[in-house]
Design an enzyme around this catalytic site. Structure first.
Site, PDB file in Angstrom:
ATOM      1  N   GLU A 116    -113.873 -29.503 -67.316  1.00 33.54           N
ATOM      2  CA  GLU A 116    -114.789 -30.163 -66.557  1.00 33.54           C
ATOM      3  C   GLU A 116    -115.423 -29.323 -66.288  1.00 33.54           C
ATOM      4  O   GLU A 116    -116.469 -29.037 -65.058  1.00 33.54           O
ATOM      5  CB  GLU A 116    -113.768 -30.351 -64.455  1.00 33.54           C
ATOM      6  CG  GLU A 116    -112.617 -31.257 -64.950  1.00 33.54           C
ATOM      7  CD  GLU A 116    -113.228 -32.328 -64.733  1.00 33.54           C
ATOM      8  OE1 GLU A 116    -114.650 -32.739 -64.284  1.00 33.54           O
ATOM      9  OE2 GLU A 116    -112.550 -33.607 -64.758  1.00 33.54           O
ATOM     10  N   HIS A 139    -110.949 -27.454 -58.574  1.00 35.40           N
ATOM     11  CA  HIS A 139    -110.739 -28.276 -58.638  1.00 35.40           C
ATOM     12  C   HIS A 139    -109.072 -28.615 -58.433  1.00 35.40           C
ATOM     13  O   HIS A 139    -108.448 -28.411 -59.055  1.00 35.40           O
ATOM     14  CB  HIS A 139    -111.436 -29.259 -59.221  1.00 35.40           C
ATOM     15  CG  HIS A 139    -110.774 -30.596 -60.294  1.00 35.40           C
ATOM     16  ND1 HIS A 139    -111.159 -31.464 -58.687  1.00 35.40           N
ATOM     17  CD2 HIS A 139    -110.288 -31.542 -60.621  1.00 35.40           C
ATOM     18  CE1 HIS A 139    -110.704 -33.023 -59.200  1.00 35.40           C
ATOM     19  NE2 HIS A 139    -109.996 -32.050 -60.597  1.00 35.40           N
ATOM     20  N   HIS A 141    -106.047 -31.777 -56.678  1.00 36.52           N
ATOM     21  CA  HIS A 141    -106.081 -33.487 -56.260  1.00 36.52           C
ATOM     22  C   HIS A 141    -104.874 -33.591 -55.055  1.00 36.52           C
ATOM     23  O   HIS A 141    -103.652 -33.780 -55.099  1.00 36.52           O
ATOM     24  CB  HIS A 141    -104.744 -33.911 -57.349  1.00 36.52           C
ATOM     25  CG  HIS A 141    -105.444 -34.111 -59.147  1.00 36.52           C
ATOM     26  ND1 HIS A 141    -104.913 -34.041 -59.980  1.00 36.52           N
ATOM     27  CD2 HIS A 141    -106.752 -33.881 -59.622  1.00 36.52           C
ATOM     28  CE1 HIS A 141    -105.440 -34.186 -60.759  1.00 36.52           C
ATOM     29  NE2 HIS A 141    -107.788 -33.933 -60.761  1.00 36.52           N
ATOM     30  N   GLU A 169    -109.494 -26.715 -36.364  1.00 32.97           N
ATOM     31  CA  GLU A 169    -109.925 -25.541 -37.249  1.00 32.97           C
ATOM     32  C   GLU A 169    -111.198 -26.174 -38.456  1.00 32.97           C
ATOM     33  O   GLU A 169    -111.819 -25.430 -38.666  1.00 32.97           O
ATOM     34  CB  GLU A 169    -108.484 -24.885 -38.221  1.00 32.97           C
ATOM     35  CG  GLU A 169    -107.661 -24.252 -37.150  1.00 32.97           C
ATOM     36  CD  GLU A 169    -106.732 -24.960 -36.601  1.00 32.97           C
ATOM     37  OE1 GLU A 169    -106.991 -25.993 -36.582  1.00 32.97           O
ATOM     38  OE2 GLU A 169    -106.192 -23.944 -35.477  1.00 32.97           O
ATOM     39  N   HIS A 210    -109.135 -39.434 -56.983  1.00 33.52           N
ATOM     40  CA  HIS A 210    -109.552 -38.702 -57.876  1.00 33.52           C
ATOM     41  C   HIS A 210    -109.032 -37.579 -57.439  1.00 33.52           C
ATOM     42  O   HIS A 210    -107.463 -36.754 -58.009  1.00 33.52           O
ATOM     43  CB  HIS A 210    -110.130 -38.673 -58.836  1.00 33.52           C
ATOM     44  CG  HIS A 210    -110.682 -37.277 -59.632  1.00 33.52           C
ATOM     45  ND1 HIS A 210    -110.716 -37.549 -61.388  1.00 33.52           N
ATOM     46  CD2 HIS A 210    -109.847 -36.198 -59.998  1.00 33.52           C
ATOM     47  CE1 HIS A 210    -110.311 -36.484 -61.858  1.00 33.52           C
ATOM     48  NE2 HIS A 210    -109.675 -35.682 -60.738  1.00 33.52           N
TER      49      HIS A 210
END
Length: 273
Positions: A116, A139, A141, A169, A210
């Site tokens: 990525e 990145h 999940h 928040e 994803h």
């Protein structure tokens, strides 16, 4: 053999990747991080003038020519980074023409940056236009946020409002809301370009079914952004588990008051006032 360098940046990467793995946000080899280091910060590493390997980028990264990035490796497990950072992390330098990058530290077994990495660099380029202090792309999940992408409309306003209303928040930490792209094949330049386009407006972008791409000026701040988004998604999941009937909520007017108090500007058009 790469010299072990536990600089504050390597230490931070070791700790955050381990924490993310323990939260089940980065199973197996899922997840990746890139951290832009300044030239003077690279001095803590061994001689970075020695190029271990050079790889083509496949796109024009001249906007970040000469920049250094500490990045996780492709196929590597977050759970292992803490104990073997010189294998699973690498320091790379973008070439002066922006067409390739050199590995100058780490990846001592011949590894290379995450698949990525193009998506990371494209997002770095876009976020630097918004904030010249931007340095991190993360990145992962997050479980509850991914679940929402199966049950909720993939609409930025809709998702942002839900996440804002789950806790006070949220609107302070991500007042611009959350960006969303269509489902796309990961690891491609196409998903990187789509994500970067959203990064011009949002610090965090949902990859439906994803994961999440988040950005910030430091690793702690960026990880904190993910924490707040996922906490809001978790509360939403718990509300559903308790029957889903909301008897009281943070109103749009109250959200605006929170934002005003903390000097934040909510995304235009996302609140009904």
């Amino acid at each position: 053999m790469t010299k072990f360098v536990d600089s504050s940046f390597v230490k931070n990467m070791r700790e955050v990747t381990r924490e993310s793995y323990l939260r089940y946000w980065d199973e197996r080899n899922g997840g990746n991080v890139s951290y832009r280091l300044l030239a003077e910060e690279v001095e803590g590493f061994e001689d970075v003038s020695e190029v271990k390997a050079t790889y083509e980028l496949g796109f024009n990264a001249s906007a970040i020519a000469g920049f250094y990035y500490l990045v996780t490796g492709t196929g590597r497990y977050f759970r292992n980074v803490y104990d073997r950072p010189t294998l699973d992390l690498g320091l790379v330098k973008i070439s002066e023409d922006g067409k390739s990058y050199d590995v100058v530290w780490g990846f001592e077994d011949g590894g290379k940056p995450t698949s990525e990495f193009p998506s990371h660099l494209l997002s770095h380029i876009e976020r630097l236009k918004v904030n010249p202090e931007q340095r991190v792309v993360f990145h992962c999940h997050p479980t509850n946020l991914i679940a929402m992408s199966f049950t909720q409309p993939l609409d930025e306003r809709h998702l942002s409002r839900i996440l804002w209303k789950m806790q006070a928040e949220s609107i302070v930490v991500f007042p611009e809301g959350i960006g969303v792209i269509p489902y796309m094949t990961p690891g491609t330049n196409a998903i990187g370009e789509a994500t970067a386009a959203k990064m011009s407006e949002f610090q965090a972008v949902l990859w439906p079914h994803h994961g999440l791409f988040a950005s910030g000026v430091s690793l702690d701040e960026t990880y904190g952004l993910v924490e707040v988004i996922e906490k809001a998604a978790m509360i939403f999941s718990q509300v559903g588990a308790q029957g889903g009937q909301i008897l009281q909520e943070i109103t749009d007017q109250e959200l605006q008051e929170i934002a005003d108090y903390f000097g934040q500007t909510p995304h235009a058009g996302f609140l009904d006032l």
